[in-house]
Design a protein around this motif. Structure first.
Motif, PDB file in Angstrom:
ATOM      1  N   ASN A 195      30.006  47.629  -2.264  1.00  6.09           N
ATOM      2  CA  ASN A 195      30.487  48.516  -1.002  1.00  6.09           C
ATOM      3  C   ASN A 195      29.288  49.550  -0.685  1.00  6.09           C
ATOM      4  OD1 ASN A 195      31.870  49.418   1.127  1.00  6.09           O
ATOM      5  ND2 ASN A 195      33.018  51.154  -0.287  1.00  6.09           N
ATOM      6  N   TYR A 196      28.770  50.149  -1.684  1.00  4.63           N
ATOM      7  CA  TYR A 196      27.620  51.042  -1.541  1.00  4.63           C
ATOM      8  C   TYR A 196      26.409  50.322  -1.105  1.00  4.63           C
ATOM      9  CZ  TYR A 196      24.040  54.424  -2.142  1.00  4.63           C
ATOM     10  OH  TYR A 196      22.748  55.414  -2.135  1.00  4.63           O
ATOM     11  N   GLU A 197      26.018  49.449  -1.526  1.00  5.55           N
ATOM     12  CA  GLU A 197      24.748  48.552  -1.101  1.00  5.55           C
ATOM     13  C   GLU A 197      25.256  47.863   0.295  1.00  5.55           C
ATOM     14  OE1 GLU A 197      24.299  45.893  -4.237  1.00  5.55           O
ATOM     15  OE2 GLU A 197      23.183  47.325  -5.579  1.00  5.55           O
ATOM     16  N   ASP A 198      26.251  47.431   0.629  1.00  7.27           N
ATOM     17  CA  ASP A 198      26.466  46.932   1.862  1.00  7.27           C
ATOM     18  C   ASP A 198      26.401  47.929   2.972  1.00  7.27           C
ATOM     19  OD1 ASP A 198      26.760  44.531   0.811  1.00  7.27           O
ATOM     20  OD2 ASP A 198      29.037  44.382   0.954  1.00  7.27           O
ATOM     21  N   THR A 199      26.912  49.127   2.691  1.00  2.24           N
ATOM     22  CA  THR A 199      27.008  50.249   3.513  1.00  2.24           C
ATOM     23  C   THR A 199      25.690  50.888   3.663  1.00  2.24           C
ATOM     24  OG1 THR A 199      29.248  50.790   2.968  1.00  2.24           O
ATOM     25  CG2 THR A 199      28.100  52.487   4.052  1.00  2.24           C
ATOM     26  N   PHE A 200      25.166  51.309   2.600  1.00  4.07           N
ATOM     27  CA  PHE A 200      23.475  51.894   2.772  1.00  4.07           C
ATOM     28  C   PHE A 200      22.300  51.083   2.640  1.00  4.07           C
ATOM     29  CE2 PHE A 200      26.781  54.997   1.247  1.00  4.07           C
ATOM     30  CZ  PHE A 200      26.801  55.838   2.581  1.00  4.07           C
ATOM     31  N   ASN A 201      22.662  49.942   2.271  1.00  2.00           N
ATOM     32  CA  ASN A 201      21.189  49.008   1.998  1.00  2.00           C
ATOM     33  C   ASN A 201      21.701  47.565   2.667  1.00  2.00           C
ATOM     34  OD1 ASN A 201      19.756  50.995   0.850  1.00  2.00           O
ATOM     35  ND2 ASN A 201      20.936  50.191  -1.140  1.00  2.00           N
ATOM     36  N   PRO A 202      22.034  47.537   4.165  1.00  2.64           N
ATOM     37  CA  PRO A 202      22.277  46.439   4.800  1.00  2.64           C
ATOM     38  C   PRO A 202      20.944  45.382   4.852  1.00  2.64           C
ATOM     39  CG  PRO A 202      22.275  48.132   6.202  1.00  2.64           C
ATOM     40  CD  PRO A 202      22.125  48.681   5.060  1.00  2.64           C
ATOM     41  N   GLN A 203      21.513  44.379   4.759  1.00  2.00           N
ATOM     42  CA  GLN A 203      20.368  43.242   5.084  1.00  2.00           C
ATOM     43  C   GLN A 203      19.652  43.142   6.490  1.00  2.00           C
ATOM     44  OE1 GLN A 203      18.869  41.383   2.562  1.00  2.00           O
ATOM     45  NE2 GLN A 203      20.336  42.336   0.966  1.00  2.00           N
ATOM     46  N   PRO A 204      18.617  43.132   6.715  1.00  2.00           N
ATOM     47  CA  PRO A 204      17.939  43.129   8.082  1.00  2.00           C
ATOM     48  C   PRO A 204      18.491  42.131   8.740  1.00  2.00           C
ATOM     49  CG  PRO A 204      16.087  42.912   6.371  1.00  2.00           C
ATOM     50  CD  PRO A 204      17.452  43.166   5.770  1.00  2.00           C
ATOM     51  N   VAL A 205      18.809  42.363   9.919  1.00  3.48           N
ATOM     52  CA  VAL A 205      19.164  41.274  10.804  1.00  3.48           C
ATOM     53  C   VAL A 205      17.993  40.728  11.694  1.00  3.48           C
ATOM     54  CG1 VAL A 205      20.781  40.617  12.917  1.00  3.48           C
ATOM     55  CG2 VAL A 205      21.356  42.621  11.187  1.00  3.48           C
ATOM     56  N   ALA A 206      18.037  39.230  11.549  1.00  5.92           N
ATOM     57  CA  ALA A 206      16.819  38.565  12.103  1.00  5.92           C
ATOM     58  C   ALA A 206      17.181  38.355  13.713  1.00  5.92           C
ATOM     59  CB  ALA A 206      16.675  37.376  11.668  1.00  5.92           C
ATOM     60  N   SER A 207      16.400  38.896  14.743  1.00  7.62           N
ATOM     61  CA  SER A 207      16.651  38.808  16.034  1.00  7.62           C
ATOM     62  C   SER A 207      16.204  37.497  16.469  1.00  7.62           C
ATOM     63  CB  SER A 207      15.486  39.885  16.902  1.00  7.62           C
ATOM     64  OG  SER A 207      15.783  39.753  18.033  1.00  7.62           O
ATOM     65  N   THR A 208      17.104  36.881  17.454  1.00  3.38           N
ATOM     66  CA  THR A 208      16.621  35.587  18.097  1.00  3.38           C
ATOM     67  C   THR A 208      15.965  35.817  19.231  1.00  3.38           C
ATOM     68  OG1 THR A 208      18.843  35.745  19.319  1.00  3.38           O
ATOM     69  CG2 THR A 208      18.755  34.645  17.125  1.00  3.38           C
ATOM     70  N   LYS A 209      15.766  37.103  19.717  1.00  5.95           N
ATOM     71  CA  LYS A 209      14.784  37.219  20.840  1.00  5.95           C
ATOM     72  C   LYS A 209      13.395  37.487  20.598  1.00  5.95           C
ATOM     73  CE  LYS A 209      18.756  39.564  23.194  1.00  5.95           C
ATOM     74  NZ  LYS A 209      19.387  40.506  23.919  1.00  5.95           N
ATOM     75  N   THR A 210      12.555  37.023  21.633  1.00  5.56           N
ATOM     76  CA  THR A 210      11.251  37.257  21.517  1.00  5.56           C
ATOM     77  C   THR A 210      10.958  38.745  21.879  1.00  5.56           C
ATOM     78  OG1 THR A 210      10.542  36.385  23.961  1.00  5.56           O
ATOM     79  CG2 THR A 210      10.674  34.773  21.937  1.00  5.56           C
ATOM     80  N   ARG A 211       9.670  39.350  21.638  1.00 13.02           N
ATOM     81  CA  ARG A 211       9.489  40.721  22.263  1.00 13.02           C
ATOM     82  C   ARG A 211       9.202  40.860  23.580  1.00 13.02           C
ATOM     83  NH1 ARG A 211       6.547  44.765  19.343  1.00 13.02           N
ATOM     84  NH2 ARG A 211       5.454  45.984  20.610  1.00 13.02           N
ATOM     85  N   ALA A 212       8.790  39.685  24.344  1.00 11.92           N
ATOM     86  CA  ALA A 212       8.787  39.680  25.875  1.00 11.92           C
ATOM     87  C   ALA A 212      10.144  39.823  26.280  1.00 11.92           C
ATOM     88  CB  ALA A 212       8.169  38.354  26.221  1.00 11.92           C
ATOM     89  N   GLU A 213      10.890  39.166  25.744  1.00 16.07           N
ATOM     90  CA  GLU A 213      12.523  39.046  26.261  1.00 16.07           C
ATOM     91  C   GLU A 213      13.200  40.507  26.171  1.00 16.07           C
ATOM     92  OE1 GLU A 213      14.119  34.551  25.338  1.00 16.07           O
ATOM     93  OE2 GLU A 213      14.253  36.013  23.911  1.00 16.07           O
ATOM     94  N   VAL A 214      12.976  41.180  24.976  1.00 19.51           N
ATOM     95  CA  VAL A 214      13.233  42.542  24.707  1.00 19.51           C
ATOM     96  C   VAL A 214      12.639  43.398  25.930  1.00 19.51           C
ATOM     97  CG1 VAL A 214      13.483  44.672  23.075  1.00 19.51           C
ATOM     98  CG2 VAL A 214      13.822  42.069  22.421  1.00 19.51           C
ATOM     99  N   ILE A 215      11.427  43.528  26.027  1.00 22.04           N
ATOM    100  CA  ILE A 215      10.693  44.196  27.112  1.00 22.04           C
ATOM    101  C   ILE A 215      11.319  43.853  28.555  1.00 22.04           C
ATOM    102  CG2 ILE A 215       8.253  44.630  27.993  1.00 22.04           C
ATOM    103  CD1 ILE A 215       7.199  44.341  25.336  1.00 22.04           C
ATOM    104  N   ALA A 216      11.369  42.795  28.619  1.00 18.57           N
ATOM    105  CA  ALA A 216      12.187  42.286  29.990  1.00 18.57           C
ATOM    106  C   ALA A 216      13.400  43.025  30.260  1.00 18.57           C
ATOM    107  CB  ALA A 216      12.199  40.727  30.135  1.00 18.57           C
ATOM    108  N   GLU A 217      14.345  42.996  29.210  1.00 20.75           N
ATOM    109  CA  GLU A 217      15.620  43.639  29.225  1.00 20.75           C
ATOM    110  C   GLU A 217      15.458  45.305  29.545  1.00 20.75           C
ATOM    111  OE1 GLU A 217      17.876  42.812  25.840  1.00 20.75           O
ATOM    112  OE2 GLU A 217      18.052  40.577  26.441  1.00 20.75           O
ATOM    113  N   LEU A 218      14.674  45.778  28.575  1.00 19.82           N
ATOM    114  CA  LEU A 218      14.258  47.138  28.903  1.00 19.82           C
ATOM    115  C   LEU A 218      13.782  47.413  30.264  1.00 19.82           C
ATOM    116  CD1 LEU A 218      12.641  48.233  25.528  1.00 19.82           C
ATOM    117  CD2 LEU A 218      14.862  48.962  26.509  1.00 19.82           C
TER     118      LEU A 218
END
Length: 96
Positions: A55-78
């Motif tokens: 529980n501690y590891e899941d709460t404080f050391n979560p696995q990084p979530v891989a994004s499905t968006k490209t950098r350009a898509e994120v910048i366009a959304e912003l």
């Protein structure tokens, strides 16, 4: 007369309190386990391992979530939200 009754009642309460205070409270006995360390470890692993640590590891050391968006898509959304990250999060989360 009333003062004499008050003094007598106070003395009686004090004497009763003293008598009760002298009676020993049942002493706590140390915990003595009937299981060996190996038996306890086997039970914990049978129950799914150390759940507190998981529980501690899941709460404080979560696995990084891989994004499905490209950098350009994120910048366009912003840019669509006027550079406001909170607004971009609202637009993307409410479009479901």
């Amino acid at each position: 007369m009333n003062i004499a009754k008050i003094i007598a009642a106070t003395a009686l309460i004090a004497a009763a309190g003293s008598a009760l205070a002298e009676t020993p409270y049942p002493a706590e006995k140390p915990f003595v386990s009937t299981k060996t360390r190996a038996e306890v470890i086997a039970e914990v692993q049978q129950a799914g391992g150390n759940l507190g640590r998981k529980n501690y590891e899941d709460t404080f050391n979560p696995q990084p979530v891989a994004s499905t968006k490209t950098r350009a898509e994120v910048i366009a959304e912003l840019n669509q939200a006027g550079g406001n990250v909170a607004r971009a999060n609202y637009i993307n989360s409410s479009s479901y």
